[in-house]
Design a protein around this motif. Structure first.
Motif, PDB file in Angstrom:
ATOM      1  N   LEU A  18      14.893   5.443  45.226  1.00  0.00           N
ATOM      2  CA  LEU A  18      14.892   6.517  44.226  1.00  0.00           C
ATOM      3  C   LEU A  18      14.435   6.008  42.864  1.00  0.00           C
ATOM      4  O   LEU A  18      13.628   6.664  42.182  1.00  0.00           O
ATOM      5  N   LEU A  19      14.937   4.850  42.452  1.00  0.00           N
ATOM      6  CA  LEU A  19      14.519   4.271  41.167  1.00  0.00           C
ATOM      7  C   LEU A  19      13.025   3.970  41.173  1.00  0.00           C
ATOM      8  O   LEU A  19      12.324   4.237  40.183  1.00  0.00           O
ATOM      9  N   ARG A  27       9.261   9.842  35.966  1.00  0.00           N
ATOM     10  CA  ARG A  27      10.260  10.899  35.966  1.00  0.00           C
ATOM     11  C   ARG A  27      11.650  10.276  35.941  1.00  0.00           C
ATOM     12  O   ARG A  27      11.836   9.131  36.293  1.00  0.00           O
ATOM     13  N   ALA A  28      12.609  11.061  35.567  1.00  0.00           N
ATOM     14  CA  ALA A  28      14.003  10.639  35.655  1.00  0.00           C
ATOM     15  C   ALA A  28      14.460  10.758  37.109  1.00  0.00           C
ATOM     16  O   ALA A  28      13.920  11.568  37.871  1.00  0.00           O
ATOM     17  N   VAL A  29      15.448   9.990  37.484  1.00  0.00           N
ATOM     18  CA  VAL A  29      15.971  10.058  38.852  1.00  0.00           C
ATOM     19  C   VAL A  29      16.468  11.467  39.161  1.00  0.00           C
ATOM     20  O   VAL A  29      16.246  11.978  40.259  1.00  0.00           O
ATOM     21  N   ARG A  51      24.937   7.797  43.050  1.00  0.00           N
ATOM     22  CA  ARG A  51      25.681   7.273  41.900  1.00  0.00           C
ATOM     23  C   ARG A  51      24.954   6.076  41.279  1.00  0.00           C
ATOM     24  O   ARG A  51      24.799   6.002  40.056  1.00  0.00           O
ATOM     25  N   LEU A  52      24.518   5.141  42.109  1.00  0.00           N
ATOM     26  CA  LEU A  52      23.834   3.954  41.596  1.00  0.00           C
ATOM     27  C   LEU A  52      22.515   4.312  40.917  1.00  0.00           C
ATOM     28  O   LEU A  52      22.216   3.831  39.823  1.00  0.00           O
ATOM     29  N   ALA A  53      21.725   5.151  41.565  1.00  0.00           N
ATOM     30  CA  ALA A  53      20.409   5.503  41.023  1.00  0.00           C
ATOM     31  C   ALA A  53      20.537   6.273  39.713  1.00  0.00           C
ATOM     32  O   ALA A  53      19.833   5.972  38.737  1.00  0.00           O
ATOM     33  N   LEU A  54      21.424   7.254  39.683  1.00  0.00           N
ATOM     34  CA  LEU A  54      21.607   8.031  38.451  1.00  0.00           C
ATOM     35  C   LEU A  54      22.173   7.169  37.327  1.00  0.00           C
ATOM     36  O   LEU A  54      21.727   7.252  36.183  1.00  0.00           O
ATOM     37  N   GLY A  55      23.134   6.327  37.660  1.00  0.00           N
ATOM     38  CA  GLY A  55      23.741   5.460  36.648  1.00  0.00           C
ATOM     39  C   GLY A  55      22.745   4.456  36.087  1.00  0.00           C
ATOM     40  O   GLY A  55      22.665   4.256  34.870  1.00  0.00           O
ATOM     41  N   VAL A  82       9.331  -3.473  42.288  1.00  0.00           N
ATOM     42  CA  VAL A  82      10.504  -3.644  43.153  1.00  0.00           C
ATOM     43  C   VAL A  82      11.530  -4.532  42.456  1.00  0.00           C
ATOM     44  O   VAL A  82      12.709  -4.185  42.373  1.00  0.00           O
ATOM     45  N   ASP A  83      11.093  -5.682  41.938  1.00  0.00           N
ATOM     46  CA  ASP A  83      12.026  -6.590  41.268  1.00  0.00           C
ATOM     47  C   ASP A  83      12.679  -5.925  40.059  1.00  0.00           C
ATOM     48  O   ASP A  83      13.889  -6.023  39.866  1.00  0.00           O
ATOM     49  N   ARG A  84      11.879  -5.248  39.266  1.00  0.00           N
ATOM     50  CA  ARG A  84      12.388  -4.594  38.055  1.00  0.00           C
ATOM     51  C   ARG A  84      13.460  -3.556  38.412  1.00  0.00           C
ATOM     52  O   ARG A  84      14.543  -3.543  37.823  1.00  0.00           O
ATOM     53  N   ASN A  85      13.196  -2.725  39.394  1.00  0.00           N
ATOM     54  CA  ASN A  85      14.156  -1.682  39.768  1.00  0.00           C
ATOM     55  C   ASN A  85      15.348  -2.251  40.524  1.00  0.00           C
ATOM     56  O   ASN A  85      16.468  -1.749  40.375  1.00  0.00           O
TER      57      ASN A  85
END
Length: 174
Positions: A18-19, A27-29, A51-55, A82-85
């Motif tokens: 998702l991130l 875009r925002a999650v 929860r993780l993606a939105l947070g 990938v590393d950044r997210n």
């Protein structure tokens, strides 16, 4: 990933996806979740993944500041997506989810780096998260420290670009 995963490992994988999609589409999650998104596994979206993606998305400026401070020699933009997210996801979990041990988060994210990243991703992710974990365990407020480092960096960059008090471009030009 080629093997079946479940539980929080699956949730972390979904959150990473998702991130990644949010960043790739600027875009925002929440916007991604409200539209069409793709999960590589055929599982429904896990609540913990949401929860993780939105947070992580909500805290992205602070998480990016931490990554910038701890990824010595690498600007945020030079990191692969990938590393950044994955770092954003792990840092959010390390800082905001009390019921998960820091070592568990690091180990899980290193495994995700092996599955989704480059050959160097797992070592890089492990190094950055290990340094942050050491700071957390030493009682350092890593968010405040990263914000301060960012302020110092922007101040130093501003000083380097500003004209000399006498209006000349700089002393070296003379």
């Amino acid at each position: 990933m080629s093997t079946h995963i479940g539980g929080r490992t699956l949730a972390r994988s979904q959150a990473l996806q998702l991130l990644f999609q949010a960043e790739a589409n600027s875009r925002a999650v929440l916007s991604v979740l409200d539209g069409d998104y793709v999960l590589w596994d055929a599982e429904p979206l896990d609540d913990y993944a949401r929860r993780l993606a939105l947070g992580a998305d909500e805290m992205r400026p602070d998480l990016d500041a931490i990554i910038s401070v701890r990824s010595t020699g690498w600007s945020l933009g030079r990191l692969n997506a990938v590393d950044r997210n994955l770092l954003r996801l792990a840092l959010y979990e390390m800082l905001c989810v009390d019921d998960v041990d820091l070592a568990v988060t690091i180990n899980e994210c290193v495994e995700l780096a092996k599955a989704y990243g480059t050959d160097e991703s797992s070592r890089f992710v492990n190094g950055v998260l290990g340094r942050v974990s050491d700071d957390i365990e030493a009682g350092v407020d890593v968010i405040a420290a990263a914000r301060e480092a960012a302020r110092e960096r922007s101040g130093a960059e501003g000083d380097a670009e500003s004209p000399a008090p006498d209006g000349s471009a700089d002393d070296e030009a003379e």
